[in-house]
Scaffold this active site. Structure first.
Site, mmCIF file in Angstrom:
data_model
loop_
_atom_site.group_PDB
_atom_site.id
_atom_site.type_symbol
_atom_site.label_atom_id
_atom_site.label_comp_id
_atom_site.label_asym_id
_atom_site.label_seq_id
_atom_site.Cartn_x
_atom_site.Cartn_y
_atom_site.Cartn_z
ATOM 1 N N THR A 260 48.448 14.658 45.363
ATOM 2 C CA THR A 260 48.645 15.028 46.867
ATOM 3 C C THR A 260 47.471 16.149 47.359
ATOM 4 O O THR A 260 46.809 15.774 48.284
ATOM 5 C CB THR A 260 49.842 15.415 47.124
ATOM 6 N N VAL A 261 47.481 17.167 46.413
ATOM 7 C CA VAL A 261 46.739 18.352 46.980
ATOM 8 C C VAL A 261 45.165 17.887 46.716
ATOM 9 O O VAL A 261 44.297 18.188 47.437
ATOM 10 C CB VAL A 261 47.134 19.421 46.333
ATOM 11 N N LYS B 192 52.079 27.055 41.449
ATOM 12 C CA LYS B 192 52.890 28.314 41.300
ATOM 13 C C LYS B 192 53.260 28.407 40.050
ATOM 14 O O LYS B 192 53.713 29.686 39.665
ATOM 15 C CB LYS B 192 53.935 28.245 42.331
ATOM 16 N N ILE C 214 49.953 28.494 54.339
ATOM 17 C CA ILE C 214 50.093 29.783 55.173
ATOM 18 C C ILE C 214 49.347 30.652 54.384
ATOM 19 O O ILE C 214 49.540 30.973 53.185
ATOM 20 C CB ILE C 214 51.698 30.373 55.114
ATOM 21 N N GLY D 298 60.870 10.933 51.769
ATOM 22 C CA GLY D 298 60.024 11.704 51.049
ATOM 23 C C GLY D 298 59.653 13.093 51.190
ATOM 24 O O GLY D 298 58.587 13.897 50.690
ATOM 25 N N GLU E 10 62.198 15.426 46.271
ATOM 26 C CA GLU E 10 61.976 14.835 45.206
ATOM 27 C C GLU E 10 63.078 13.816 44.682
ATOM 28 O O GLU E 10 64.239 14.066 45.143
ATOM 29 C CB GLU E 10 61.600 15.634 43.997
ATOM 30 N N ASP F 97 61.768 26.577 42.417
ATOM 31 C CA ASP F 97 60.578 26.517 43.088
ATOM 32 C C ASP F 97 60.498 27.872 43.884
ATOM 33 O O ASP F 97 59.508 28.376 43.573
ATOM 34 C CB ASP F 97 60.425 25.093 44.072
ATOM 35 N N LYS G 142 57.642 31.364 43.408
ATOM 36 C CA LYS G 142 56.987 31.781 44.565
ATOM 37 C C LYS G 142 57.169 33.497 44.904
ATOM 38 O O LYS G 142 56.421 34.305 45.107
ATOM 39 C CB LYS G 142 57.174 30.985 45.933
#
Ligand code: HSE
Length: 402
Positions: free
Chosen positions: A11-12, A100, A131, A182, A185, A196, A200
């Site tokens: 994706t990235v 991350k 961001i 979507g 997950e 997650d 961060k």
């Protein structure tokens, strides 16, 4: 000409490839040099995709090519990302990552290796996706002592909580809807259990406290226990519930945690809804400053990664100063962390017992058929709360943002 290699065409990675190709001349002007993707590493093949022309399956091709000066790591997970990034830095290539897990675990060490090799290790996209938050912390907020960071750092959980609040739908229904769309997950554990957000806030805490904050030391609570009844009470008091990553310094003690918090309307995070992220920082001189935007997604995240590439090109031969020592920062215990609590206990007509144990509280009227009493406490430490709550059958308890 600067040659870049992208590790991972997911994706990235595909977003990074697209941005470097689509905005090429604009990026060249900003970087002061042309930037070209020379290689993309992935185990898979992509028949018919323009990436085919630069696709390789062997990382050695990239590491051994002296023409590659910047490596973009967007594979995710600690290994083999750690091995690849370390190798790239030691080979004199700058590395930019959105990962991350990698940054939270090895950030301080990789920064040291980058410095020793006169290159850069950048990780803007690892927190808050698109961001800008890492660079502002490192380069702009250099004067202030950071007193507190409060962030909505996970889009999936913010989406779920927003739907529960706006539509009165229960957690399981909203989670399923988020998975179908979507946003979540199929295995949503990392998001809904707060893991997650924990990585961060570990990264932001390390930058704020200037030492390594190990994510394993961060108290982490997810959103699975939040119910629509909690939101019914919130409507009565004009508040919301958000999953926050939080770092706070209090009388010299540094705290970091991830937990759901009751947020009132005067907190700018109150209006951060759906998949959006926002990070509020309190500086001792500046006061409050908030960063808001898309915390995930291919192009927003890739935009932050490519901005790192531009920075790495501009700083060729000059390592950016980042205050994140490879020394452990000891955190204050959650038992000592002070905050008010929103509490629901079983039983009615027990107001005086509640005040007896908790001190002065603010009661919130609820649905009598629930057979419970709800209230907000004064500021308590975690252990003071536990002592008071031990006398009651607690249905729900959520910390309240001060
Ligand atoms: N699962 C993450 C989120 C993706 O929902 O915010 C970005 O780290």
């Amino acid at each position: 000409m600067v040659n870049v290699a992208i590790l991972g065409y997911g994706t990235v990675g595909s977003g990074v490839f697209k941005i470097i190709n689509d905005n090429n001349s604009h990026i060249a002007r900003r970087a002061g040099d042309d930037i070209k993707v020379k290689y993309v590493l992935d185990l898979r093949d992509f028949p018919g995709d323009p990436v085919e022309e630069v696709l390789v399956h062997d990382v050695d091709v990239i590491m051994e090519d002296e023409e590659v000066s910047v490596v973009v790591e967007v594979m995710g997970g600690v290994e083999p990302a750690y091995t690849f990034v370390k190798r790239a830095l030691m080979a004199g290539k700058s590395a930019c990552t959105s990962n991350k897990e990698l940054v939270a675990k090895h950030g301080a060490e990789l920064l040291e290796i980058a410095k020793d090799n006169n290159v850069n290790f950048f990780f803007e996209a690892s927190v808050g996706g698109g961001i800008p938050i890492i660079r502002p912390l490192i380069e702009c907020l250099t004067v202030d002592h950071v007193e507190e960071i409060q962030g909505i750092m996970n889009g999936t959980t913010n989406y779920i909580l927003t739907k529960m609040e706006d539509e009165g739908a229960d957690f399981d229904t909203v989670l399923k809807d988020a998975q179908d769309k979507g946003y979540a997950e199929r295995n949503p554990e990392a998001d809904i259990e707060g893991y997650d957000a924990c990585r961060k806030i570990a990264i932001l805490s390390s930058l704020a406290y200037e030492k390594q904050v190990d994510f394993e030391d961060i108290y982490t609570e997810g959103i699975t226990k939040i119910t629509t009844v909690d939101f019914d009470y919130m409507k009565k008091i004009g508040a919301s519930i958000k999953l926050l990553g939080l770092a706070r310094k209090e009388v010299g003690i540094a705290y970091s945690m991830v937990a759901p918090f009751v947020i009132f309307q005067d907190n700018p995070l109150y209006n951060v809804k759906d998949v959006f992220n926002a990070i509020l920082i309190k500086g001792d001189m500046l006061g409050d400053v908030m960063f808001y935007g898309k915390g995930a997604g291919s192009l927003p995240t890739a935009s932050a990664v490519v901005s790192d590439v531009v920075d790495a090109v501009k700083r060729t031969g000059n390592t950016a100063m980042v205050y994140w020592k490879n020394e452990k920062r000891i955190l204050g215990s959650v038992d000592a962390f002070t905050t008010p609590y929103f509490v629901r206990v079983k039983g009615t007509g027990i107001e005086s017992e509640i005040q007896d144990k908790f001190g002065e509280v603010q009661f919130i009227e609820g649905d009598p058929s629930l057979g419970e009493t709800a209230f907000i406490t004064k500021v308590l430490s975690g252990s003071e709360y536990n002592d008071a709550a031990a006398s009651f059958d607690v249905v729900s308890r959520i910390r309240v943002s001060k």
